[in-house]
Design an enzyme around this catalytic site. Structure first.
Site, PDB file in Angstrom:
ATOM      1  N   ALA A 199       0.964  -1.257   0.128  1.00 38.51           N
ATOM      2  CA  ALA A 199      -0.070  -0.110   0.123  1.00 38.51           C
ATOM      3  C   ALA A 199       0.706   1.130   0.023  1.00 38.51           C
ATOM      4  CB  ALA A 199      -0.880  -0.090   1.289  1.00 38.51           C
ATOM      5  N   CYS A 323      16.482   0.650   1.041  1.00 32.57           N
ATOM      6  CA  CYS A 323      16.512  -0.539   1.846  1.00 32.57           C
ATOM      7  C   CYS A 323      17.695  -0.734   2.540  1.00 32.57           C
ATOM      8  CB  CYS A 323      15.751  -1.696   1.282  1.00 32.57           C
ATOM      9  SG  CYS A 323      14.068  -1.293   0.563  1.00 32.57           S
TER      10      CYS A 323
HETATM   11  N1  PMP Z   1       9.279  -5.482  -3.373  1.00 35.93           N
HETATM   12  C1  PMP Z   1       9.730  -4.230  -3.792  1.00 35.93           C
HETATM   13  C2  PMP Z   1      10.097  -4.065  -5.440  1.00 35.93           C
HETATM   14  C3  PMP Z   1       9.856  -2.828  -3.134  1.00 35.93           C
HETATM   15  O1  PMP Z   1      10.355  -1.850  -3.658  1.00 35.93           O
HETATM   16  C4  PMP Z   1       9.344  -3.048  -1.835  1.00 35.93           C
HETATM   17  C5  PMP Z   1       9.386  -1.931  -0.853  1.00 35.93           C
HETATM   18  N2  PMP Z   1      11.079  -1.349  -0.825  1.00 35.93           N
HETATM   19  C6  PMP Z   1       9.051  -4.190  -1.251  1.00 35.93           C
HETATM   20  C7  PMP Z   1       8.757  -5.370  -2.137  1.00 35.93           C
HETATM   21  C8  PMP Z   1       8.635  -4.501   0.124  1.00 35.93           C
HETATM   22  O2  PMP Z   1       7.486  -3.882   0.645  1.00 35.93           O
HETATM   23  P1  PMP Z   1       7.126  -3.593   1.989  1.00 35.93           P
HETATM   24  O3  PMP Z   1       7.976  -2.165   2.393  1.00 35.93           O
HETATM   25  O4  PMP Z   1       5.694  -3.086   1.829  1.00 35.93           O
HETATM   26  O5  PMP Z   1       7.312  -4.610   3.067  1.00 35.93           O
END
Ligand code: PMP
Length: 384
Positions: A199, A323
């Site tokens: 989301a 990340c």
């Molecule tokens: N997959 C991708 C391609 C993303 O960019 C991200 C978020 N950086 C995620 C998965 C993980 O999503 P979430 O932050 O909701 O855990």
């Protein structure tokens, strides 16, 4: 407040989403499984959201399993499908998000066979090469993202899924986390069994996502517990976050062509002026990309230094992958694309959102230009 250019890390919460969530957070009791009025109200909010999320990707509500975000959905898609003890053959791309790469690594340690779909210098999986790899490895489970979070490059998911299916793949997954809300996204058109959404990448709250399932697909839950979400995701549903997710899905679905066009207008303006900087490299620019993403490097300017300087000047960008922002390793995506390590360490990402403006983009480029002009001329010429 700085100007925010980091929407691929997390987008700005839409005001309508907050308005949807607040009454569910402050004014209700119980839990969505409770039979009393308050419980039924929460259940009804969740089911409305299920319909809104389903509509965004063209599926029926029963195909939506809510999770605690994209990371959980990716883990569920893999670990809920695969029993590592039976040494399954798995295949994915090296540019996936850590939430897929890490569980893949864990399963590999437990005996699964993992093969990779190589990525070209343009940031895209080559369908021809993929066909050879799939024929040779015959994966049972395969996953390919729809759009990369760093470069924004779109991947040929439908083509690769069809190839994998021809060669007997049983479970196909697509991480569409970055695609939703930025371009057209149809679950059926991709031809996969499972698809991840999150989301907070399109105006919804953090900590909620979904795994979309092809009808009939059943998954082993990650946590043992209650029968929520058709037995695939145990635990009391977070009704407020789910309702916010639904509202965001409804809003972006309504405005998708306008959103795409506006984001592309901003990015085009940004890159037109960016290209005037001597030696600048825009990663993935030769491939089809998300409209809002520009991942670039200035050869004589270290990415994190540039990021700090821009932060001081009032602009929030990302370096490499947000990340992994505490680790100064080159981005795994750029490494997979064969980008030289020194250049990769200079990478900086602009990811635009709907509240950005052409004026903000101009101000960012002006600030970049000023920072470059401040560098000693010898430094610029040496690398230029
Ligand atoms: N997959 C991708 C391609 C993303 O960019 C991200 C978020 N950086 C995620 C998965 C993980 O999503 P979430 O932050 O909701 O855990």
């Amino acid at each position: 407040m700085s100007v925010y250019f980091d929407h691929n890390a997390s987008s700005t919460l839409l005001p309508e989403v907050l308005d949807t969530m607040l009454p569910l957070m402050s004014g209700t009791h119980g839990n969505a499984s409770s039979l009393h009025g308050s419980g039924r109200l929460l259940r009804s909010a969740i089911e409305t959201a299920r319909g809104q999320v389903a509509a965004l990707v063209g599926v029926s509500p029963a195909q939506v399993v809510f999770t605690g975000g994209g990371t959980e959905a990716n883990n569920l898609a893999l670990k809920g499908s695969v029993d590592a003890c039976s040494a399954p053959r798995l295949m994915s791309s090296p540019i996936e998000h850590a939430s897929l790469l890490e569980p893949l690594r864990q399963l590999k340690d437990q005996g699964a066979g993992v093969e990779w779909l190589p990525v070209g210098g343009d940031g895209c999986v080559d369908v021809q090469v993929a066909a050879e790899r799939i024929a040779a490895h015959r994966p049972q489970w395969l996953s390919l993202q729809r759009a990369n979070n760093e470069t924004g490059v779109l991947q040929p998911v439908a083509e690769v899924a069809a190839l994998a299916r021809e060669h007997g793949a049983e479970r196909l997954h697509c991480d569409a986390t970055q695609m939703a809300g930025k371009g057209p996204l149809s679950f059926d058109a991709l031809g996969v069994d499972l698809m991840t959404l999150s989301a907070h990448k399109f105006g919804g709250p953090q900590g909620v996502g979904a795994l979309i399932l092809r009808p009939g697909v059943c998954l082993q839950p990650l946590l043992a517990g209650g029968p929520q979400e058709q037995g695939m995701r145990a635990g009391t549903e977070n009704a407020a976050l789910i309702a916010g997710f639904g509202k965001a899905a409804e809003m972006v679905a309504k405005e998708l062509p306008e959103r795409e066009a506006f984001l592309l207008e901003l990015r085009t303006r940004f890159e037109r002026r960016l290209k005037e900087i001597e030696g600048v490299v825009i990663f993935g620019a030769a491939a089809e990309r998300l409209p809002n993403t520009s991942f670039f490097a200035i050869p004589y300017y270290h990415g994190e230094t540039l990021l700090m300087e821009l932060d001081k000047a009032g602009f929030a960008l990302a370096s490499g992958s947000a990340c992994h922002s505490e680790v100064t390793r080159p981005s795994h995506v750029l490494t997979a694309m064969g980008v030289d390590e020194d250049l990769a360490l200079n990478a900086v990402r602009v990811s635009l959102g709907m509240e950005n403006s052409l004026q903000q983009v101009d101000r960012l480029i002006d600030a970049l230009q000023q920072l470059i002009n401040r560098l000693p001329a010898a430094m610029r010429q040496h690398h230029g």
